[in-house]
Design a protein around this motif. Sequence first.
Motif, mmCIF file in Angstrom:
data_model
loop_
_atom_site.group_PDB
_atom_site.id
_atom_site.type_symbol
_atom_site.label_atom_id
_atom_site.label_comp_id
_atom_site.label_asym_id
_atom_site.label_seq_id
_atom_site.Cartn_x
_atom_site.Cartn_y
_atom_site.Cartn_z
ATOM 1 N N UNK A 1 2.808 -10.192 -6.062
ATOM 2 C CA UNK A 1 2.680 -8.748 -5.803
ATOM 3 C C UNK A 1 2.551 -8.487 -4.304
ATOM 4 N N UNK A 2 1.773 -9.346 -3.629
ATOM 5 C CA UNK A 2 1.523 -9.107 -2.199
ATOM 6 C C UNK A 2 2.811 -9.230 -1.379
ATOM 7 N N UNK A 3 3.772 -9.955 -1.913
ATOM 8 C CA UNK A 3 5.049 -10.070 -1.202
ATOM 9 C C UNK A 3 5.699 -8.697 -1.010
ATOM 10 N N UNK A 4 5.314 -7.741 -1.852
ATOM 11 C CA UNK A 4 5.905 -6.394 -1.736
ATOM 12 C C UNK A 4 5.107 -5.491 -0.794
ATOM 13 N N UNK A 5 4.027 -6.030 -0.231
ATOM 14 C CA UNK A 5 3.156 -5.205 0.618
ATOM 15 C C UNK A 5 3.919 -4.488 1.739
ATOM 16 N N UNK A 6 4.804 -5.174 2.486
ATOM 17 C CA UNK A 6 5.460 -4.469 3.599
ATOM 18 C C UNK A 6 6.236 -3.231 3.142
ATOM 19 N N UNK A 7 6.872 -3.330 1.978
ATOM 20 C CA UNK A 7 7.693 -2.203 1.514
ATOM 21 C C UNK A 7 6.806 -1.053 1.037
ATOM 22 N N UNK A 8 5.694 -1.402 0.366
ATOM 23 C CA UNK A 8 4.743 -0.385 -0.080
ATOM 24 C C UNK A 8 4.099 0.315 1.105
ATOM 25 N N UNK A 9 3.694 -0.491 2.084
ATOM 26 C CA UNK A 9 3.048 0.051 3.277
ATOM 27 C C UNK A 9 4.014 0.985 4.015
ATOM 28 N N UNK A 10 5.265 0.556 4.124
ATOM 29 C CA UNK A 10 6.278 1.371 4.806
ATOM 30 C C UNK A 10 6.401 2.738 4.111
ATOM 31 N N UNK A 11 6.538 2.728 2.784
ATOM 32 C CA UNK A 11 6.745 3.979 2.053
ATOM 33 C C UNK A 11 5.528 4.897 2.168
ATOM 34 N N UNK A 12 4.332 4.318 2.074
ATOM 35 C CA UNK A 12 3.134 5.149 2.149
ATOM 36 C C UNK A 12 2.977 5.764 3.538
ATOM 37 N N UNK A 13 3.358 4.982 4.536
ATOM 38 C CA UNK A 13 3.236 5.465 5.920
ATOM 39 C C UNK A 13 4.235 6.586 6.192
ATOM 40 N N UNK A 14 5.461 6.440 5.700
ATOM 41 C CA UNK A 14 6.468 7.509 5.863
ATOM 42 C C UNK A 14 5.928 8.789 5.224
ATOM 43 N N UNK A 15 5.354 8.631 4.035
ATOM 44 C CA UNK A 15 4.833 9.791 3.303
ATOM 45 C C UNK A 15 3.695 10.481 4.074
ATOM 46 N N UNK A 16 2.695 9.679 4.520
ATOM 47 C CA UNK A 16 1.552 10.296 5.219
ATOM 48 C C UNK A 16 2.007 10.952 6.513
ATOM 49 N N UNK A 17 2.745 10.193 7.336
ATOM 50 C CA UNK A 17 3.151 10.732 8.640
ATOM 51 C C UNK A 17 4.107 11.913 8.460
ATOM 52 N N UNK A 18 4.892 11.886 7.393
ATOM 53 C CA UNK A 18 5.870 12.951 7.180
ATOM 54 C C UNK A 18 5.262 14.224 6.611
#
Length: 453
Positions: A203-220
């Motif tokens: 599951x942790x292998x997907x962390x970068x993609x999850x983090x990227x999406x959440x960051x786009x959402x918050x900053x956007x």
Amino acid sequence: MTRNTVRSSARRNPLRVWLDMALWKQIFIALGLGLVLGIALNQTGNADIAASVKPVGDLFIRGIKMLIVPLIFITLVAGVASLQDLKTMGRLGVKTFVLYLATTAIAISIGLALAVLFKPGVGIDIGTAEAVQPKDAPSIADTILGLVPTNPVEAFATANVLQIIVFAMLLGIAIVMAGEVAKPIKTFFDAAAEVMYKLTSIIIAFAPYGVFALMVWVAGTYGMDVLAPLAGVIGLVYLACILHALIVYGAMIKFLARLNPVRFFQGTIEPALVAFTSTSSSGTLPVTMMSAEHNLGVSRRVSSFVLPLGATINMDGTALYQGICVVFIAQAYGVDLTTSQYATIVLTSTLASIGTAGVPGAGLIMLSLVLTSVGLPLEGIAIIAGIDRILDMVRTGLNVVGDSAVTCVVARSEGELDQTLFDTPHVLKAGETSPDAGPASDPDRSVSDRPLS
Ligand code: ASP
């Protein structure tokens, strides 16, 4: 083509470079890219596109949440069952509680001192805030009763971490007490713990993609118009969290654990970044456990007990944030707090942070408890609510770094920290957990020669 040319051209392949990169670098890059893209989308009026990527982040969060109950239960039973005697557990528990409470009280004090010094609430327009229902503090008797599950299956189903911890510890103790006859159960839990760690690494292998999406959402979705008027309080919470981490955790690692603080901060980068973007310390728990073992060299015996407990009761970031917010609200309403009110805030914030669930936004709800304790208007919460996600990010980051710091100190004092692993620059890669990850991965092997007594 010679073998060397083949190798160097493979090295230049961006996909290969990305896949070979250490996980923390991947997460860091993902966070930076997400931030830039989110701000760009926000500035160009495309906040809806930013919001549309959130499900990718949610998918990752669901994945790690899926691990929490079985991971805590199985690793804790395996950890406790591997103790040679029960005195060790009592000692571990006392050290853990004392450190968790002390760091939390220091965190609020830092928050209060900075808020008094920088006065972020002076001159803030409180406008017409909506009424908020106060949160009732549970009684001590209810809190203690609530620790013991009447039905363990229900505790699992509702992911009640404290009840799961109590049941797992009792089960582990019973396995130790049953001795030889319980050997197959102990072996089962040891094997199951290995499998859970493997699942966690997937599951942790997907962390970068999850983090990227959440960051786009918050900053956007958070525009400057929302953030600018409250930039003072946002800046202060971020500053206080960074100072608390560097000074308090830095000193604990250096002087109590006698380890290198720089290595400690490097070793906790993955959980800190996942917590920052997910705003859930319970949700980050599998990442925190993985990094404690692989990067910081903490034995599973210690991490399986200290970290789940920390994710539930140790919230330095939340306590610090509550301290700052209460002073901020008092200043905004023009209320002068007395010395005894400050003492009350330290006490109630400590208790409120213990009672805060490690889930997004829980600290904001518990803020009502602290405000009530000093008679401040609950409407003040509405001012904070608009920017709470931004504050939640940094306080959750601090919450999990605090858990890791205490875990290192406790493990070190018990001879359960592999210093060689701690000192080695970590290169945990996506999806990686080596079965021979060193003594930390084997609860039966103590990392020092010191017997557990
Ligand atoms: N989100 C925080 C955490 O999970 C709790 C809070 O809201 O302060 O640690």
